[in-house]
Motif scaffolding. Structure first.
Motif, PDB file in Angstrom:
ATOM      1  N   ASN A  17       4.074  -0.935   7.335  1.00 20.63           N
ATOM      2  CA  ASN A  17       4.787  -1.220   6.070  1.00 20.63           C
ATOM      3  C   ASN A  17       5.738  -0.172   5.688  1.00 20.63           C
ATOM      4  N   ARG A  18       6.408  -0.316   4.219  1.00 10.94           N
ATOM      5  CA  ARG A  18       7.237   0.397   3.850  1.00 10.94           C
ATOM      6  C   ARG A  18       7.146   1.836   4.029  1.00 10.94           C
ATOM      7  N   ALA A  19       6.002   2.330   3.839  1.00 11.01           N
ATOM      8  CA  ALA A  19       5.501   3.748   3.635  1.00 11.01           C
ATOM      9  C   ALA A  19       5.706   4.221   4.984  1.00 11.01           C
ATOM     10  N   SER A  57       0.847  -1.367   0.033  1.00 10.08           N
ATOM     11  CA  SER A  57      -0.007   0.049   0.020  1.00 10.08           C
ATOM     12  C   SER A  57       0.765   1.067  -0.097  1.00 10.08           C
ATOM     13  N   PRO A  58       0.560   2.215  -0.860  1.00 12.32           N
ATOM     14  CA  PRO A  58       1.299   3.656  -0.940  1.00 12.32           C
ATOM     15  C   PRO A  58       1.045   4.252   0.345  1.00 12.32           C
ATOM     16  N   GLU A  59      -0.053   4.067   1.191  1.00 10.85           N
ATOM     17  CA  GLU A  59      -0.462   4.723   2.324  1.00 10.85           C
ATOM     18  C   GLU A  59       0.577   4.186   3.499  1.00 10.85           C
ATOM     19  N   PRO A  60       0.905   5.080   4.384  1.00  8.05           N
ATOM     20  CA  PRO A  60       1.641   4.572   5.770  1.00  8.05           C
ATOM     21  C   PRO A  60       0.622   3.789   6.587  1.00  8.05           C
ATOM     22  N   LYS A  97       9.166   4.648   6.281  1.00 10.60           N
ATOM     23  CA  LYS A  97       9.538   6.054   5.521  1.00 10.60           C
ATOM     24  C   LYS A  97       9.192   6.957   6.396  1.00 10.60           C
ATOM     25  N   LEU A  98       7.872   7.016   6.604  1.00 16.18           N
ATOM     26  CA  LEU A  98       7.401   8.360   7.314  1.00 16.18           C
ATOM     27  C   LEU A  98       8.081   8.588   8.792  1.00 16.18           C
ATOM     28  N   ARG A 150      -1.134   9.641   7.657  1.00 13.02           N
ATOM     29  CA  ARG A 150      -0.773  10.515   6.479  1.00 13.02           C
ATOM     30  C   ARG A 150       0.108  11.819   6.549  1.00 13.02           C
TER      31      ARG A 150
END
Length: 371
Positions: free
Chosen positions: A56-58, A40-43, A61-62, A140
């Motif tokens: 997840n990866r996002a 998912s592109p959402e954190p 990163k956040l 987000r």
């Protein structure tokens, strides 16, 4: 009644098969769920009783984490600013069911490096395991969106105030010119000391009127390709004496091969001069003033970093508003003119500051003004 041992064994084997299938299905579901969350592109963070079990990866990163291992087992509240703990806890208690989706609410997230960023969070119960709710939260980053909203609001204000100010200034300029002329005549004829004081005050009024005129939409008429490094180097040379007097050392870290930009060089010179003088004045006891550059896609970012006393957090949104100033004798119009000029060049100004540590003015300019 006697039970046939063969029937008992068959029942036991069927039970084993059912349990095996149940566990197998659970692991398949868990794998699919993890896969969907991971891509998912959402954190997204998954937690139970406030303890993180998956990111997840996002989300990594956040938060600024390098791996799952350093995050799993930690409390989600370690990464939420303390003022938001109560409201987030109460929201988690409201979930109570897999279909009870909670709307986004704003919170401040604390990254691994200690930086606070503005975010929004929404949560839902993903599933229940051994009587405990496993919660999935989407977090987000809304800092960029808030900056864009503030920029649009500021642009509308600048446009309205600029038109009003230019109209008022035009009406004042004619009688002001007459007053200055007659006062100079009186001074030359009678040499009264009062005339000197009057001329000084009239000059100050004239300066403010000229700033009012600049608040109207700047007309960037002399557009050419210009080298920002050469422009800033020339301004550093002009301000060198003032910097030495204030014990300020200026360091230019602008890239040698920085792309040329289309601009009105005189107007950009006015913006850079204003920001650089403000930085020097903000360091009365001395310090380092650094100018950096960064090239991003079709844009050039310039950062003016001082080690001054900084600006209180609550005052930063007011910067660029008319008559708001952090100086004792300022009018608050200089920075507003800078915002107008940069906006006319299709660029942006973003100011960051920490009290006691200094201020950074970020100016983003396009390499081309073509639309």
């Amino acid at each position: 009644m006697k039970i046939n041992p063969s029937h008992r064994n068959q029942h036991f084997r069927r039970s084993q098969v059912v349990n095996s299938n149940h566990h197998s299905n659970f692991h398949v579901r868990e794998h699919c769920y993890r896969r969907l969350v991971e891509i998912s592109p959402e954190p997204i963070v998954v937690h139970s009783d406030g303890i993180l079990t998956f990111l997840n990866r996002a989300a990594l990163k956040l938060i600024g984490a390098d791996s799952q291992e350093e995050m799993i087992g930690r409390s989600i509240f370690d990464f939420i600013q303390i003022d938001y703990h109560c409201i987030v806890k109460s929201r988690f208690l409201e979930i109570g069911g897999e279909d009870n989706y909670l709307d986004f609410i704003p919170i401040e997230l604390i990254r691994i490096d200690g930086e606070n960023i503005e975010t929004e969070i929404s949560s839902v119960e993903a599933f229940n395991f051994l009587g405990r709710a496993v919660i999935q939260s989407v977090i987000r980053d809304i800092s960029a969106r808030k900056r864009n909203d503030e920029f649009l609001i500021r642009s509308d204000k600048l446009s309205a105030i600029g038109q009003l100010a230019a109209g008022v200034a035009h009406e004042i300029r004619n009688p002001l010119t007459t007053l200055i002329g007659f006062t100079q005549l009186l001074k030359s004829k009678y040499n009264e000391p009062y005339c000197v004081i009057m001329l000084e005050e009239l000059d100050r009024i004239n300066l403010i009127v000229n700033e009012f005129m600049l608040l109207s939409k700047p007309q960037i008429s002399n557009i050419k390709q210009n080298n920002v490094k050469i422009l800033i180097d020339s301004l550093i040379f002009l301000l060198k004496a003032e910097a030495i007097i204030n014990n300020v050392q200026i360091f230019s870290e602008i890239e040698e091969n920085i792309p040329l930009i289309f601009c009105d060089v005189n107007q950009l010179k006015q913006v850079f001069m204003n920001i650089m003088k403000n930085a020097i004045e903000a360091m009365p006891t001395g310090g380092h003033f650094i100018i950096q550059s960064q090239v991003s896609s079709e844009k050039v970012v310039l950062r003016f970093i001082d080690q001054g006393h900084g600006i209180p957090k609550e005052q930063i949104p007011k910067l660029g508003q008319p008559f708001f100033t952090t100086k004792e004798k300022g009018t608050g119009l200089g920075l507003m003119v800078c915002y107008n000029i940069i906006e006319a060049h299709k660029g942006t100004i973003y100011i960051e500051s920490v009290q006691g540590r200094g201020t950074t003015v970020n100016i983003t300019l396009p390499q081309s003004l073509m639309t």
